[in-house]
Write an enzyme that holds these catalytic residues in place. Structure first.
Site, PDB file in Angstrom:
ATOM      1  N   THR A  75      10.016  14.024  -0.208  1.00  0.00           N
ATOM      2  CA  THR A  75      11.103  14.367   0.684  1.00  0.00           C
ATOM      3  C   THR A  75      12.446  14.000   0.055  1.00  0.00           C
ATOM      4  O   THR A  75      12.526  13.723  -1.144  1.00  0.00           O
ATOM      5  CB  THR A  75      10.888  13.733   2.078  1.00  0.00           C
ATOM      6  OG1 THR A  75      11.864  14.251   2.981  1.00  0.00           O
ATOM      7  CG2 THR A  75      10.947  12.223   2.049  1.00  0.00           C
ATOM      8  N   LYS A  79      12.993  16.803  -3.643  1.00  0.00           N
ATOM      9  CA  LYS A  79      12.210  18.033  -3.529  1.00  0.00           C
ATOM     10  C   LYS A  79      12.442  19.032  -4.666  1.00  0.00           C
ATOM     11  O   LYS A  79      11.525  19.777  -5.025  1.00  0.00           O
ATOM     12  CB  LYS A  79      12.488  18.712  -2.187  1.00  0.00           C
ATOM     13  CG  LYS A  79      11.967  17.933  -0.995  1.00  0.00           C
ATOM     14  CD  LYS A  79      12.235  18.685   0.296  1.00  0.00           C
ATOM     15  CE  LYS A  79      11.752  17.879   1.497  1.00  0.00           C
ATOM     16  NZ  LYS A  79      11.941  18.621   2.752  1.00  0.00           N
ATOM     17  N   ASN A 100       7.384  19.840  -1.737  1.00  0.00           N
ATOM     18  CA  ASN A 100       7.378  18.763  -0.741  1.00  0.00           C
ATOM     19  C   ASN A 100       6.017  18.083  -0.621  1.00  0.00           C
ATOM     20  O   ASN A 100       5.830  17.232   0.242  1.00  0.00           O
ATOM     21  CB  ASN A 100       7.869  19.250   0.621  1.00  0.00           C
ATOM     22  CG  ASN A 100       6.806  19.978   1.429  1.00  0.00           C
ATOM     23  OD1 ASN A 100       5.949  20.671   0.879  1.00  0.00           O
ATOM     24  ND2 ASN A 100       6.874  19.837   2.738  1.00  0.00           N
ATOM     25  N   GLY A 140      23.100  25.173   4.063  1.00  0.00           N
ATOM     26  CA  GLY A 140      22.352  24.460   3.038  1.00  0.00           C
ATOM     27  C   GLY A 140      21.653  25.388   2.071  1.00  0.00           C
ATOM     28  O   GLY A 140      21.348  26.542   2.394  1.00  0.00           O
ATOM     29  N   ALA A 141      21.399  24.866   0.867  1.00  0.00           N
ATOM     30  CA  ALA A 141      20.696  25.639  -0.155  1.00  0.00           C
ATOM     31  C   ALA A 141      19.790  24.743  -0.982  1.00  0.00           C
ATOM     32  O   ALA A 141      19.376  25.109  -2.079  1.00  0.00           O
ATOM     33  CB  ALA A 141      21.696  26.360  -1.056  1.00  0.00           C
ATOM     34  N   ALA A 144      14.761  21.927   1.367  1.00  0.00           N
ATOM     35  CA  ALA A 144      14.317  22.283   2.714  1.00  0.00           C
ATOM     36  C   ALA A 144      14.924  23.606   3.153  1.00  0.00           C
ATOM     37  O   ALA A 144      14.235  24.474   3.709  1.00  0.00           O
ATOM     38  CB  ALA A 144      14.679  21.178   3.692  1.00  0.00           C
ATOM     39  N   ASN A 164      27.061  27.009   2.261  1.00  0.00           N
ATOM     40  CA  ASN A 164      26.849  25.761   1.539  1.00  0.00           C
ATOM     41  C   ASN A 164      28.144  25.365   0.842  1.00  0.00           C
ATOM     42  O   ASN A 164      28.958  26.222   0.477  1.00  0.00           O
ATOM     43  CB  ASN A 164      25.732  25.923   0.497  1.00  0.00           C
ATOM     44  CG  ASN A 164      25.267  24.602  -0.066  1.00  0.00           C
ATOM     45  OD1 ASN A 164      24.764  23.757   0.658  1.00  0.00           O
ATOM     46  ND2 ASN A 164      25.431  24.411  -1.365  1.00  0.00           N
ATOM     47  N   ARG A 165      28.331  24.064   0.657  1.00  0.00           N
ATOM     48  CA  ARG A 165      29.535  23.597  -0.026  1.00  0.00           C
ATOM     49  C   ARG A 165      29.570  24.079  -1.469  1.00  0.00           C
ATOM     50  O   ARG A 165      30.643  24.321  -2.025  1.00  0.00           O
ATOM     51  CB  ARG A 165      29.593  22.058   0.022  1.00  0.00           C
ATOM     52  CG  ARG A 165      29.878  21.491   1.394  1.00  0.00           C
ATOM     53  CD  ARG A 165      29.696  19.990   1.444  1.00  0.00           C
ATOM     54  NE  ARG A 165      28.311  19.600   1.248  1.00  0.00           N
ATOM     55  CZ  ARG A 165      27.867  18.354   1.286  1.00  0.00           C
ATOM     56  NH1 ARG A 165      28.714  17.354   1.491  1.00  0.00           N
ATOM     57  NH2 ARG A 165      26.587  18.079   1.114  1.00  0.00           N
ATOM     58  N   GLY A 252      14.275  18.699  14.691  1.00  0.00           N
ATOM     59  CA  GLY A 252      13.670  18.700  13.371  1.00  0.00           C
ATOM     60  C   GLY A 252      12.225  18.258  13.340  1.00  0.00           C
ATOM     61  O   GLY A 252      11.472  18.650  12.439  1.00  0.00           O
TER      62      GLY A 252
END
Length: 269
Positions: A75, A79, A100, A140-141, A144, A164-165, A252
């Site tokens: 985790t 990952k 994972n 996110g990229a 997960a 994503n940033r 989650g």
């Protein structure tokens, strides 16, 4: 001896399972996996391994030498970095480029698998949310988020907006998704989640009190489903904001709950 976790003893024959994380305080899998081991009559125990990113390669090489170690969950934050340390990847792990779960084979090979996305989609379905045909916003990229994106593509979503940033990461994820499913509509966005049916935080933002929000919560509105991959805390700032905006929220923990049996199968329990 009754087959309950609280009555089990660790002996010289007990098989060991790990969970690689940093830190480990947030991990939820060990008690559940230990219950599954007991239910299946397996003499095995899962323990947390707190491993800093810079030590991961050395630790994995050392773990290969432990004859009583069968497998490990992987985790945050390992990952993606662990992919290069595996000898073989499952098709899902190869597509997502993240692992994972690991299995240490008797011949010394290390097999990496990926069950995050499948678990997330099954968690949605169990809550009565069918992603087929939905317009999805994904923040996110990383490992997960990528796993969730591929599983949603496979589940028949109509569109996904990636945010994503790091721009190059979502560009890379967009290109891989288009190769995976050529008819999928994919766009790159900022923090604006408006116009979507399902909004997902696939980042780690929300695990710490000082974290910024993963998206602009002012763009959330009633009728949306807002979902987390974060399990601790259960009510993240994003979910609280979504609840205040009259969105349906999805915790989650559902992702983990619906992949635990799959993880147990992969680990040989």
């Amino acid at each position: 001896m009754p087959n309950h976790p609280e009555n089990r003893e660790i002996t010289g024959r007990t098989r060991v399972l790990g969970i690689l994380a940093h830190p480990t305080e947030h991990v939820k899998a060990p008690p559940a996996i230990n219950r599954i081991a007991a239910e299946r009559g397996k003499d095995a125990v899962m323990v947390p391994f707190d491993v800093a990113p810079e030590e991961l390669a050395k630790v994995v090489e050392a773990l290969r030498q432990i004859k009583s170690l069968d497998a490990s969950i992987v985790t945050v934050p390992h990952k993606q970095s662990i992919v290069a340390l595996c000898d073989e990847l499952t098709p899902q792990a190869r597509a997502v480029n993240a692992v994972n779960i690991l299995r240490f084979e008797p011949d010394g090979r290390l097999i990496g698998g990926q069950l995050d996305g499948i678990g997330f989609v099954e968690g949605l379905r169990s809550a009565g949310v069918d992603p087929a045909g939905m317009r999805v916003f994904l923040a996110g990229a990383g490992g997960a988020a990528s796993a969730v994106a591929f599983a949603l593509a496979d589940a028949g979503i109509s569109h996904i907006t990636l945010s994503n940033r790091s721009r190059h990461k979502i560009e890379n994820l967009r290109d891989r998704l288009r190769k995976f499913r050529s008819d999928l509509s994919v766009s790159l966005g900022s923090g604006d989640a408006g116009g979507h049916d399902l909004v997902i935080n696939g980042t780690t933002l929300g695990m710490k009190p000082e974290d910024p929000l993963p998206l602009d919560v002012a763009t959330l509105h009633a009728g949306m489903v807002v979902a987390e991959v974060i399990m601790e805390p259960e009510m993240t700032p994003l979910l609280r904001a979504a609840q205040a905006a009259s969105c349906r929220i999805h915790h989650g923990r559902h992702m983990l709950q619906h992949q635990l049996q799959l993880m147990a199968d992969f680990m040989g329990l």
